[in-house]
Design an enzyme around this catalytic site. Structure first.
Site, mmCIF file in Angstrom:
data_model
loop_
_atom_site.group_PDB
_atom_site.id
_atom_site.type_symbol
_atom_site.label_atom_id
_atom_site.label_comp_id
_atom_site.label_asym_id
_atom_site.label_seq_id
_atom_site.Cartn_x
_atom_site.Cartn_y
_atom_site.Cartn_z
ATOM 1 N N ASP A 178 -2.352 2.095 -4.312
ATOM 2 C CA ASP A 178 -3.643 2.298 -3.651
ATOM 3 C C ASP A 178 -4.681 1.336 -4.216
ATOM 4 O OD1 ASP A 178 -2.709 4.369 -2.038
ATOM 5 O OD2 ASP A 178 -3.113 5.881 -3.578
ATOM 6 N N HIS A 194 0.814 -1.213 0.000
ATOM 7 C CA HIS A 194 0.000 0.000 0.000
ATOM 8 C C HIS A 194 0.853 1.271 0.000
ATOM 9 C CE1 HIS A 194 -3.794 1.999 0.151
ATOM 10 N NE2 HIS A 194 -4.456 0.964 0.651
#
Length: 450
Positions: free
Chosen positions: A427, A423
């Site tokens: 995203d 992450h």
């Protein structure tokens, strides 16, 4: 002529190797071309041949030791040849490098019985050679109690070895297991000779039933704890896997995204070209993912500090399952190769993997990894990222599934894709778009021709 044997550099990416097995022992004759030792690097085991004939005079790195490339591991020389020059070259202090010791921790029982033999700790800075200090720490020895015989009272390797030998506990393997079971401190058993299981039982003052039960244990059970559990040491490959998976979890904050895709057209495409080139679903996915990665550079990057390193090439790692673990050979420049070339190259890499013939360069430099558990009937899973990559694609089984299309229920071969992404770089929306593009190519494989 004497020669220094070093840890070989078996590939451009290799930095160190672990000595797995010595095929020769100190003092044994060695012929040029004979297998001298096995070295494990990045889950691979390679045989190292002797480049000289002679006698294996000294081994510096013991089985299980990790050694940097080009660091010395042994000396081969004539039986009576002077090797002092090479020993000094290996260790400036003049102390030979010491292999791992397997002796028991030092006992204090001599100190308990004869006050006059108790060494007295010295005050001030203790002079001790680096290798002597290392051996002392490995064996839980307080080196402040050792009298040094080196220059100006310096403690050298021989001083530590003699101290360990003079304070060694002699104990049978079965007695040691019993002591662990009964929480007996072997240092407190007062016996001049070897400590046996009867000595442990008597010291523990076990009741008659317990003594009868435990005394039935014989040496055939050594290696297995008394409660029936079995201890198996990790293989070199398993140790590497454990280390890297733990590091990956600590490094990357990950999310796994799942998407279902229809493989009807991919199957049709695969069957249509089988007369020209027989390919597998894995081959097709290598090609498709390689093409899509060029459109999503963040999925094909790595992270260094606060920077993204974007790659203008794709090196596709593909996980191959072996009996002892998982290995990931790498198809280099997979984005620039045709489907047939990719298929041939991956099949060759997979064959080499199963025959333990991969070299370090066959496994280094991956920018993205595919791992396929579909053949094992898995519907979904969360693969762990192969560092320093930022994503990995898990491929699951193809299952005939009823779906509603135009108001009608029809059966389609559906497959789940499981993308685990870091992450920090990727995203949710970006990951979803990446998966959606792969889905598009799978459901319309003719796009590969554009």
């Amino acid at each position: 002529m004497s020669s220094l044997i070093v840890m070989p550099k078996l590939g451009l990416t290799m930095e160190e190797g672990e000595i797995e097995t010595w095929h020769k022992g100190e003092g044994e004759e060695v012929k040029k071309g004979e297998i001298l030792f096995d070295v494990t690097t990045d889950k691979l085991t390679n045989e190292v041949e002797a480049k000289e004939s002679g006698v294996l005079r000294k081994i510096f790195a013991q089985e299980g030791d990790t050694v940097k490339c080009l660091d010395p591991v042994a000396i081969i020389a004539g039986k009576n040849e002077d090797i002092s020059g090479l020993l000094q070259e290996v260790n400036i202090d003049g102390d030979e490098i010491q292999p791992k010791e397997t002796v028991s921790p030092v006992s204090d029982k001599n100190e308990m019985h004869e006050a006059e033999s108790v060494p007295v700790k010295r005050e001030g800075r203790i002079k001790i050679s680096p290798i002597a200090k290392k051996i002392a720490l490995q064996n839980n020895v307080d080196f402040e109690l050792i009298t040094g015989t080196g220059p100006m009272g310096r403690i050298v390797k021989n001083d530590v070895e003699q101290y360990i030998e003079s304070n060694r506990i002699k104990v049978s393997p079965v007695a040691r297991k019993l002591a662990e079971k009964l929480n007996v401190d072997l240092n407190k058993i007062n016996k001049d000779g070897r400590i046996m299981k009867e000595d442990v039982l008597k010291f523990a003052k076990a009741d008659e039933v317990q003594i009868q039960k435990l005394s039935e244990i014989d040496t055939s059970q050594v290696g297995e704890p008394i409660n029936g559990e079995k201890i198996i040491k990790m293989s070199p490959m398993r140790k590497v896997i454990a280390k890297r998976m733990s590091e990956s979890v600590r490094t990357s904050p990950t999310v796994t995204y799942n998407m279902s895709v229809d493989t009807s057209e991919l199957k049709r495409f695969k069957n249509h070209i089988k007369d020209i080139c027989k390919v597998t679903y894995t081959d097709l996915l290598i090609k498709i993912v390689s093409v899509v990665l060029k459109q999503f550079p963040l999925v094909n990057c790595s992270i260094s500090g606060d920077s993204f390193i974007l790659k203008n090439y794709v090196n596709m790692g593909v996980a191959v399952a072996l009996d002892e673990g998982l290995i990931v050979p790498v198809v280099k420049d997979s984005d620039k190769k045709g489907l047939k070339e990719l298929s041939v190259e991956f099949k060759e890499l997979a064959k080499k993997a199963k025959e333990n013939k991969l070299g370090p360069d066959d496994m280094g430099g991956a920018t993205f990894t595919i791992t396929n558990l579909g053949m094992y009937g898995i519907d979904t899973f969360s693969p762990i990222i192969n560092q320093p990559e930022v994503a990995i694609l898990g491929v699951n089984r193809i299952c005939e599934t009823p779906v509603v299309e135009d108001g009608k229920v029809i059966i389609k071969p559906l497959m789940n894709l499981s993308l685990t992404a870091d992450h920090r770089a990727i995203d949710g929306a970006y990951a979803a778009q990446f998966l959606a593009k792969i889905k598009e190519y799978i459901e319309k494989p003719e796009l590969l021709l554009l």
